[in-house]
Motif scaffolding. Sequence first.
Motif, short mmCIF file in Angstrom:
data_model
loop_
_atom_site.label_atom_id
_atom_site.label_comp_id
_atom_site.label_asym_id
_atom_site.label_seq_id
_atom_site.Cartn_x
_atom_site.Cartn_y
_atom_site.Cartn_z
N ALA A 282 5.51 -8.12 -14.23
CA ALA A 282 5.78 -8.75 -12.93
C ALA A 282 6.17 -7.71 -11.89
O ALA A 282 5.68 -7.74 -10.75
CB ALA A 282 6.87 -9.81 -13.07
N ILE A 283 7.04 -6.78 -12.27
CA ILE A 283 7.47 -5.72 -11.35
C ILE A 283 6.27 -4.88 -10.92
O ILE A 283 6.07 -4.58 -9.74
CB ILE A 283 8.54 -4.83 -12.00
N SER A 284 5.44 -4.50 -11.90
CA SER A 284 4.27 -3.68 -11.61
C SER A 284 3.31 -4.39 -10.65
O SER A 284 2.82 -3.81 -9.68
CB SER A 284 3.54 -3.34 -12.91
N ASN A 285 3.05 -5.68 -10.91
CA ASN A 285 2.12 -6.43 -10.07
C ASN A 285 2.66 -6.62 -8.66
O ASN A 285 1.92 -6.51 -7.67
CB ASN A 285 1.83 -7.79 -10.69
N LEU A 286 3.95 -6.91 -8.54
CA LEU A 286 4.55 -7.12 -7.22
C LEU A 286 4.51 -5.84 -6.39
O LEU A 286 4.34 -5.88 -5.17
CB LEU A 286 5.99 -7.61 -7.37
N ARG A 287 4.66 -4.70 -7.06
CA ARG A 287 4.64 -3.43 -6.34
C ARG A 287 3.22 -2.99 -5.98
O ARG A 287 3.00 -2.37 -4.95
CB ARG A 287 5.32 -2.35 -7.18
N ARG A 288 2.26 -3.30 -6.85
CA ARG A 288 0.89 -2.86 -6.64
C ARG A 288 0.09 -3.82 -5.78
O ARG A 288 -0.93 -3.43 -5.20
CB ARG A 288 0.17 -2.70 -7.99
N ARG A 289 0.52 -5.07 -5.69
CA ARG A 289 -0.25 -6.08 -4.97
C ARG A 289 0.55 -6.70 -3.83
O ARG A 289 0.49 -7.90 -3.60
CB ARG A 289 -0.68 -7.19 -5.94
N THR A 290 1.26 -5.88 -3.09
CA THR A 290 2.16 -6.43 -2.06
C THR A 290 1.40 -7.17 -0.96
O THR A 290 1.88 -8.18 -0.45
CB THR A 290 3.00 -5.31 -1.43
N ALA A 291 0.23 -6.67 -0.58
CA ALA A 291 -0.52 -7.31 0.50
C ALA A 291 -0.95 -8.73 0.10
O ALA A 291 -0.81 -9.68 0.87
CB ALA A 291 -1.73 -6.47 0.87
N ARG A 292 -1.48 -8.86 -1.12
CA ARG A 292 -1.92 -10.19 -1.56
C ARG A 292 -0.73 -11.10 -1.84
O ARG A 292 -0.78 -12.30 -1.58
CB ARG A 292 -2.78 -10.07 -2.81
N MET A 293 0.35 -10.54 -2.37
CA MET A 293 1.54 -11.34 -2.60
C MET A 293 2.12 -11.84 -1.27
O MET A 293 2.66 -12.94 -1.18
CB MET A 293 2.60 -10.52 -3.35
N ALA A 294 2.01 -11.02 -0.23
CA ALA A 294 2.52 -11.41 1.09
C ALA A 294 1.77 -12.63 1.63
O ALA A 294 2.36 -13.46 2.33
CB ALA A 294 2.40 -10.24 2.06
N SER A 295 0.49 -12.75 1.29
CA SER A 295 -0.28 -13.91 1.76
C SER A 295 0.22 -15.20 1.14
O SER A 295 0.01 -16.28 1.70
CB SER A 295 -1.77 -13.71 1.44
N ILE A 296 0.89 -15.11 -0.01
CA ILE A 296 1.47 -16.29 -0.66
C ILE A 296 2.83 -16.61 -0.08
O ILE A 296 3.21 -17.78 0.10
CB ILE A 296 1.57 -16.06 -2.18
N VAL A 297 3.59 -15.56 0.26
CA VAL A 297 4.92 -15.77 0.85
C VAL A 297 4.82 -16.42 2.23
O VAL A 297 5.69 -17.21 2.62
CB VAL A 297 5.67 -14.43 0.94
N THR A 298 3.76 -16.13 2.96
CA THR A 298 3.62 -16.64 4.33
C THR A 298 3.72 -18.16 4.42
O THR A 298 4.55 -18.67 5.19
CB THR A 298 2.30 -16.14 4.94
N PRO A 299 2.92 -18.94 3.68
CA PRO A 299 3.06 -20.40 3.80
C PRO A 299 4.38 -20.93 3.29
O PRO A 299 4.88 -21.95 3.80
CB PRO A 299 1.88 -20.94 2.96
N ILE A 300 4.99 -20.27 2.30
CA ILE A 300 6.31 -20.71 1.83
C ILE A 300 7.34 -20.54 2.94
O ILE A 300 8.19 -21.42 3.17
CB ILE A 300 6.75 -19.92 0.58
#
Length: 463
Positions: A282-300
């Motif tokens: 989870a830590i690795s993915n969150l650090r490596r995929r911040t741009a895509r993860m940010a697209s999920i945080v936006t609607p929340i």
Amino acid sequence: MATTARAFQPTLLMIAWHSLRRRAGAFVASFLAMFLGATILMAFASMLDTASAGDATGEARNTLVTMATVVGGWGLLLVVFAVTSTLTLSVRQRGAEMALLKSVGATPGQLGRMIVGEAAGVAVVAALLAVPPAMLVGRGLLGLLHGTGQVPDGVGYAFGPVAPVMGLGITFASATAAALITARRATRVRVTESLAAAETDTVRMSRKRMVGAGLALALGLNLAVVTATVMRGKGSDAMATAGQADICAALGLALLAPVIIRWATGLLAVPLRALGVTGELAISNLRRRTARMASIVTPITLFTGIGVGTLYLQHTENAAMDAAGLAKTAEQKSIETLNFVVIGMIVLFTAIMLVNTLVAATADRRREFGQQRLAGATPAQVLGTVALESAVLTVVGVACGTVASLFTILPFAIARTGSAAPDGGPGTYLAVVALAAVLTGATAYGAARKAIRPAAVDAVAAS
């Protein structure tokens, strides 16, 4: 050279069609954002058509125009933001494809035209298909105004010419503009940098995005200060500035999502590592995929911030009216209706946007999940990793949304009651947070289960 470029153009069209079929999830996400956006825009714009039809006069006409301009205006902002977010996700998922096209001779101009052409085509189809549901939603809005006595029953519904022109025009313009911005960012990077960015997805935030976030937050803070000072003691008029503050703040924080995710990941790294393999992944993915993860945080963030802020604003207004022993006027009923329509629109739109984005982002991770399983991770560990990622993203989104809601809640409470304590109790907040968590967790888990169904070798080979 010019002959080669022209000869390469049909090949690009074929590649675009192949990409559309192969990455249908990403394009569906963009299509749904445009379709729902056009539906919302045309439904509220039809209130202007209804007001101009001739039957509505006086206060009824003012109510229809207010409904169209206030709610429709903020709906427009959210729609443009959603379309830009989904298009950006779609292009980022194709980073390696863009890099390979550059390496075989495609020019930035050709790639840009391909991206813009895809977006424009999807926008036109989405807007045209949105006309029938927009008419139904528009009739429902007018029926709501009839039912609350704000518009006489004799005022009939009208659709056109304003509604379809605005729906088609704005959807097409916003999709094209978002595609131009995204294409410029994707095509100006060198081939080697494009391949690296596609693999890690840790693109640095642009200066324009930082400036946009700063301006949105500054505007939200300004509206909050105006509400608590200038609008103090002016009754329900304070809602005009307070209701916009959390929207601006939520948009600003959503733009800063990549930075906030990186900060939150560093803060939560120790407790996540204590969970073993799933925590490390989870830590690795969150650090490596911040741009895509940010697209999920936006609607929340938008869902929590605007929903909580508007609900507590209305709770405080109702409590202030009851304390003063005043009956609601027609104008105040209109404002209350507007607020609940805003909440309903935001809840529906951001909820669908959240599900839409999560499904598209997770479906594109089949190869990643396959590689993790080939490296020794079990399906349960992969699903556990997705669950942890969803939990972190939910916490980040809810925290950002909560901060954004305070831009509305606290100033309005001060302006209306003289105290910063809002009315409504914790139940409203907990209900919004629980709904955000359920939507995020259930959607991510369901999409991940579907993504790991193929054999690991097949998932890696097919991607």
